[in-house]
Design an enzyme around this catalytic site. Structure first.
Site, PDB file in Angstrom:
ATOM      1  N   HIS A   1       5.936 -11.987   6.048  1.00  0.00           N
ATOM      2  CA  HIS A   1       5.917 -11.582   4.547  1.00  0.00           C
ATOM      3  C   HIS A   1       7.273 -11.359   3.958  1.00  0.00           C
ATOM      4  O   HIS A   1       8.148 -10.875   4.914  1.00  0.00           O
ATOM      5  CB  HIS A   1       4.869 -10.419   4.505  1.00  0.00           C
ATOM      6  CG  HIS A   1       5.152  -9.212   5.490  1.00  0.00           C
ATOM      7  ND1 HIS A   1       5.084  -9.268   6.912  1.00  0.00           N
ATOM      8  CD2 HIS A   1       6.115  -8.289   5.219  1.00  0.00           C
ATOM      9  CE1 HIS A   1       5.390  -8.039   7.433  1.00  0.00           C
ATOM     10  NE2 HIS A   1       6.094  -7.442   6.396  1.00  0.00           N
TER      11      HIS A   1
ATOM     12  N   HIS B   1       9.089  -8.806   1.292  1.00  0.00           N
ATOM     13  CA  HIS B   1       8.927  -7.601   0.314  1.00  0.00           C
ATOM     14  C   HIS B   1       9.715  -7.875  -1.056  1.00  0.00           C
ATOM     15  O   HIS B   1      10.740  -8.406  -0.991  1.00  0.00           O
ATOM     16  CB  HIS B   1       9.644  -6.380   0.903  1.00  0.00           C
ATOM     17  CG  HIS B   1       8.922  -5.877   2.302  1.00  0.00           C
ATOM     18  ND1 HIS B   1       8.103  -4.782   2.172  1.00  0.00           N
ATOM     19  CD2 HIS B   1       8.945  -6.140   3.467  1.00  0.00           C
ATOM     20  CE1 HIS B   1       7.662  -4.528   3.081  1.00  0.00           C
ATOM     21  NE2 HIS B   1       8.121  -5.361   4.197  1.00  0.00           N
TER      22      HIS B   1
ATOM     23  N   ILE C   1       1.012  -1.253   0.085  1.00  0.00           N
ATOM     24  CA  ILE C   1       0.066  -0.018  -0.215  1.00  0.00           C
ATOM     25  C   ILE C   1       0.837   1.284  -0.076  1.00  0.00           C
ATOM     26  O   ILE C   1       0.294   2.092  -0.568  1.00  0.00           O
ATOM     27  CB  ILE C   1      -0.933  -0.121   1.154  1.00  0.00           C
ATOM     28  CG1 ILE C   1      -2.162   0.830   1.022  1.00  0.00           C
ATOM     29  CG2 ILE C   1      -0.363   0.371   2.603  1.00  0.00           C
ATOM     30  CD1 ILE C   1      -2.984   0.815   2.166  1.00  0.00           C
TER      31      ILE C   1
HETATM   32  P1  AMP Z   1       6.846  -4.599   7.752  1.00  0.00           P
HETATM   33  O1  AMP Z   1       7.177  -3.120   7.907  1.00  0.00           O
HETATM   34  O2  AMP Z   1       8.136  -5.039   6.841  1.00  0.00           O
HETATM   35  O3  AMP Z   1       6.080  -5.255   8.511  1.00  0.00           O
HETATM   36  O4  AMP Z   1       6.012  -4.567   6.251  1.00  0.00           O
HETATM   37  C1  AMP Z   1       4.568  -4.402   6.246  1.00  0.00           C
HETATM   38  C2  AMP Z   1       4.163  -3.732   4.915  1.00  0.00           C
HETATM   39  O5  AMP Z   1       2.963  -3.722   4.830  1.00  0.00           O
HETATM   40  C3  AMP Z   1       4.496  -2.164   5.104  1.00  0.00           C
HETATM   41  O6  AMP Z   1       5.176  -1.799   3.668  1.00  0.00           O
HETATM   42  C4  AMP Z   1       3.011  -1.467   4.590  1.00  0.00           C
HETATM   43  O7  AMP Z   1       3.154  -0.475   3.622  1.00  0.00           O
HETATM   44  C5  AMP Z   1       2.313  -2.568   4.171  1.00  0.00           C
HETATM   45  N1  AMP Z   1       0.800  -2.827   4.533  1.00  0.00           N
HETATM   46  C6  AMP Z   1       0.164  -2.600   5.451  1.00  0.00           C
HETATM   47  N2  AMP Z   1      -0.997  -2.754   5.255  1.00  0.00           N
HETATM   48  C7  AMP Z   1      -1.182  -2.902   3.862  1.00  0.00           C
HETATM   49  C8  AMP Z   1      -2.433  -3.304   3.275  1.00  0.00           C
HETATM   50  N3  AMP Z   1      -3.743  -3.265   3.868  1.00  0.00           N
HETATM   51  N4  AMP Z   1      -2.067  -3.473   1.878  1.00  0.00           N
HETATM   52  C9  AMP Z   1      -0.911  -3.516   1.470  1.00  0.00           C
HETATM   53  N5  AMP Z   1       0.138  -3.302   2.161  1.00  0.00           N
HETATM   54  C10 AMP Z   1       0.006  -3.061   3.516  1.00  0.00           C
END
Ligand code: AMP
Length: 115
Positions: free
Chosen positions: A101, A103, A32
């Protein structure tokens, strides 16, 4: 499935997301808040808080994910130019969502070291 987990809700379809890849074990969807021209999140359908919560029974899942990441990169057109896979884990790792997750980033040169 963890009831209060946003990524579980995305994986189950309860929260809509545009899947750029999905299979029996994984889904991938755009971040997002993208940090690169291509920035997708690849998550297991199974809830794991992080890779630190994985155990021996998750070996096949983790192996499948690593083997699938380059295929998703190819699908997104960044396999030849190169890509970066990031797995933030825990507080100092910068993890903000408590569902394992990866990236998958590409479409520009990735600097090193990370911030
Ligand atoms: P992390 O900081 O490694 O836990 O990554 C979490 C990621 O999830 C961040 O880059 C956010 O931008 C992304 N994120 C959070 N909520 C959503 C969502 N609803 N849809 C897509 N990405 C998301």
């Amino acid at each position: 499935m963890s009831d209060d987990c946003i990524f579980c809700k995305i994986a189950s379809g309860a929260i809509p997301a545009k899947f750029v890849y999905e299979d029996e074990f994984l889904v991938a969807f755009p971040d997002i808040n993208p940090m690169a021209p291509v920035h997708v999140l690849v998550i297991p359908r199974k809830h794991l808080d992080s890779v630190a919560a994985a155990g021996p029974s998750d070996s096949a899942l983790l192996g499948h994910a690593l083997l699938t990441l380059p295929k998703i990169a190819a699908k997104l057109g960044i396999a030849e130019s190169g890509f970066r896979v990031v797995m933030n884990t825990g507080k100092d790792g910068g993890q903000s969502v408590g569902h394992l997750h990866w990236h998958l980033l590409g479409g520009r040169f990735m600097e090193w070291p990370p911030g």
